[in-house]
Design a protein around this motif. Structure first.
Motif, PDB file in Angstrom:
ATOM      1  N   TYR A 195       0.997  -1.221   0.146  1.00 23.93           N
ATOM      2  CA  TYR A 195       0.037  -0.086  -0.015  1.00 23.93           C
ATOM      3  C   TYR A 195       0.967   1.249  -0.069  1.00 23.93           C
ATOM      4  CZ  TYR A 195      -3.785   2.888   1.078  1.00 23.93           C
ATOM      5  OH  TYR A 195      -4.806   4.049   1.047  1.00 23.93           O
ATOM      6  N   TYR A 238       0.867   5.233   0.650  1.00 26.39           N
ATOM      7  CA  TYR A 238      -0.138   6.156   1.137  1.00 26.39           C
ATOM      8  C   TYR A 238       0.604   7.306   1.237  1.00 26.39           C
ATOM      9  CZ  TYR A 238       2.862   5.107   5.337  1.00 26.39           C
ATOM     10  OH  TYR A 238       4.056   4.839   6.197  1.00 26.39           O
ATOM     11  N   ARG A 243      -1.690   9.729  -3.477  1.00 27.49           N
ATOM     12  CA  ARG A 243      -1.327   8.736  -3.904  1.00 27.49           C
ATOM     13  C   ARG A 243      -1.524   7.268  -3.202  1.00 27.49           C
ATOM     14  NH1 ARG A 243       4.840   7.885  -5.188  1.00 27.49           N
ATOM     15  NH2 ARG A 243       4.056   5.761  -5.468  1.00 27.49           N
ATOM     16  N   ALA A 259      -2.990   4.151  -2.422  1.00 29.41           N
ATOM     17  CA  ALA A 259      -3.593   3.054  -3.203  1.00 29.41           C
ATOM     18  C   ALA A 259      -2.934   1.513  -3.042  1.00 29.41           C
ATOM     19  CB  ALA A 259      -3.611   3.215  -4.827  1.00 29.41           C
ATOM     20  N   ASP A 304      -1.254  -0.080  -9.312  1.00 28.61           N
ATOM     21  CA  ASP A 304      -1.733  -0.164  -8.424  1.00 28.61           C
ATOM     22  C   ASP A 304      -3.417   0.225  -8.711  1.00 28.61           C
ATOM     23  OD1 ASP A 304      -2.285   2.589  -9.046  1.00 28.61           O
ATOM     24  OD2 ASP A 304      -0.594   3.681  -7.800  1.00 28.61           O
ATOM     25  N   ALA A 332      -5.217   2.750  -8.505  1.00 27.85           N
ATOM     26  CA  ALA A 332      -5.455   3.919  -8.963  1.00 27.85           C
ATOM     27  C   ALA A 332      -5.051   4.024 -10.603  1.00 27.85           C
ATOM     28  CB  ALA A 332      -4.831   5.168  -8.154  1.00 27.85           C
ATOM     29  N   ARG A 373      -1.845   3.528 -11.778  1.00 30.60           N
ATOM     30  CA  ARG A 373      -0.641   3.854 -12.007  1.00 30.60           C
ATOM     31  C   ARG A 373      -0.001   2.769 -12.368  1.00 30.60           C
ATOM     32  NH1 ARG A 373      -1.997   7.991  -7.855  1.00 30.60           N
ATOM     33  NH2 ARG A 373      -1.750   6.382  -6.272  1.00 30.60           N
TER      34      ARG A 373
END
Length: 453
Positions: free
Chosen positions: A413, A415, A419, A421, A440, A442, A444
């Protein structure tokens, strides 16, 4: 967020330091260093850099002799004086073809070889028998340690290191599988009674008997034998030269990016002789280089460099640290000014580190840790103001031999601002080279490449 760069009067000093790293990797003039030529198969079909024909073997022996080199075993090379010109013919794995094709050639030339054996393979099809190894010993060859099962040692726990490096009668030297070793490995080897070790990579400015350099072979070694012997030019030289150019490239922007979150300018415990990585994601390029500049695990210097470039700006950092077990302390300079860093060995299970940028406008500090709690497991975490990552990886069973495990599956993860995610990643390893992809939730996506020695 990037910030405008202040006047940077010491940028030349930073670039000079990075250039020194590049020269260290590209080849240190070191005629007195042992010249180690490492092969696997002889006279059989094989890879370009792991295989040699008997006649080529003869030519390289004669070529090095013409340059004034004397042939010795690996253990003898580790004890040679600083101005002695000595060379080693090394053969890894204990293949049958070494006995059938290399042994007769070197015997005719009066050259002792060094055969590093995977002990679990002795007597198996394609590998030498115990009787053949005894014959090599009687002829003056050294029979060394290539671990019990050819496991990549940097992925093993403390117990796994002891298992793979357990003492073998008469074996005083170890050739690290895939050239992979770190401070944990070297300490374990010393505790198990081993007195020398061989790895890959360019020559080091100082000599460590437990990490002698054998630069990666190339198909053109016969033509450039003199340059290879003197400067340690090998298969990784173009990679290191490219990394130097990448680190020295400030790019068109004048904005300063924060230091890469996971960059440890005092990393030592999980470092071999050197490491290079390139990461591409989110429109940014992140390049890192590290090299150990030392003699043993009780007193060593290490150099680190990092470069980050994207449309939003750039970052460059350079650090030097001194290791005295279990601590590593150092400092350096980056795009925002001076930096301080330190790390702590966590037994043989990993490393805890931190860094501080006293003049940085943001992300002034960062800390992190990497742990290897069990064989083929890795846990890691890093944090700075406003950003952090936590993750784990496991090397999946499979490969030949079984201990290789070329695939790693991981996740974790990210954090922090903008960003946060979960992510998953997949790595593939070929020898000492690593290829990784990460995605990830999101959307990316990133790619990275790494080399270690």
């Amino acid at each position: 967020m990037p910030v405008a760069a202040p006047p940077f009067s010491l940028v030349r000093l930073l670039r000079a330091g990075l250039a020194a790293c590049a020269l260290l990797g590209a080849g240190q003039a070191a005629a007195e260093r042992p010249v180690i030529l490492a092969y696997h198969e002889v006279g059989t079909a094989g890879g370009t850099t792991l295989h040699i024909e008997p006649e080529q073997l003869r030519e390289r022996v004669l070529g090095l002799r013409a340059l004034g080199y004397r042939f010795v075993t690996a253990s003898q090379a580790a004890q040679a004086g600083p101005q002695e010109r000595v060379a080693v013919m090394q053969f890894d794995d204990g293949r049958q073809s070494v006995y059938e094709h290399a042994f007769p050639v070197l015997r005719d030339l009066g050259v002792p070889g060094s055969a590093f054996v995977i002990w679990e393979q002795v007597g198996q099809p394609g590998f030498m028998t115990g009787a053949q190894l005894d014959e090599l010993r009687a002829a003056g060859w050294e029979i060394g340690h290539h671990t019990q099962g050819h496991a990549p040692l940097t992925r093993l726990s403390a117990a796994g290191l002891e298992r793979e490096l357990q003492p073998q009668p008469g074996a005083a030297c170890v050739a690290y599988p895939y050239n992979l070793h770190d401070a944990r490995t070297r300490r374990t080897a010393r505790e198990q009674g081993l007195t020398c070790g061989i790895t890959g990579g360019p020559y080091l400015p100082r000599h460590d008997p437990l990490a002698q350099s054998a630069p990666a072979l190339t198909p053109w070694d016969s033509e450039f034998l003199a340059a290879r012997a003197r400067y340690g030019i090998g298969g990784r030289t173009p990679l290191l030269a490219g990394a130097a150019l990448s680190l020295l490239d400030r790019g068109p922007g004048e904005n300063i990016l924060p230091a890469p979150l996971t960059w440890n300018p005092a990393g030592y415990e999980l470092l071999g002789n050197g490491r290079l990585s390139l990461d591409l994601r989110g429109g940014e390029r992140d390049t890192r280089f590290a090299a150990r500049w030392g003699g043993d695990d009780q007193g060593d210097w290490v150099l680190h460099a990092a470069g980050r470039r994207g449309k939003a700006g750039t970052y460059q950092g350079f650090g030097a640290a001194y290791h005295r077990f279990p601590y590593t302390l150092g400092g350096g300079w980056d795009t925002s000014g001076p930096l301080l860093a330190g790390s702590l060995s966590l037994g043989r299970s990993g490393e805890l580190w931190g860094r501080w940028h006293p003049l940085a406008a943001q992300s002034r500090w960062a800390w992190g840790t990497t742990l290897i709690p069990a064989d083929y497991w890795q846990l890691y975490a890093a944090q700075s103001p406003g950003a952090g990552v936590i993750g784990a990886g496991y090397w999946l069973p499979g490969g030949t031999p079984a201990a290789v495990r070329p695939w790693q599956l991981g996740g974790g993860y990210h954090y922090g601002t903008g960003r946060g995610a979960p992510f998953v990643n997949l790595s593939y390893v070929s020898g000492s080279y690593t290829f990784n992809t990460e995605l990830d939730l999101a959307g990316r996506w990133g790619l990275s490449f790494g080399a270690a020695w």
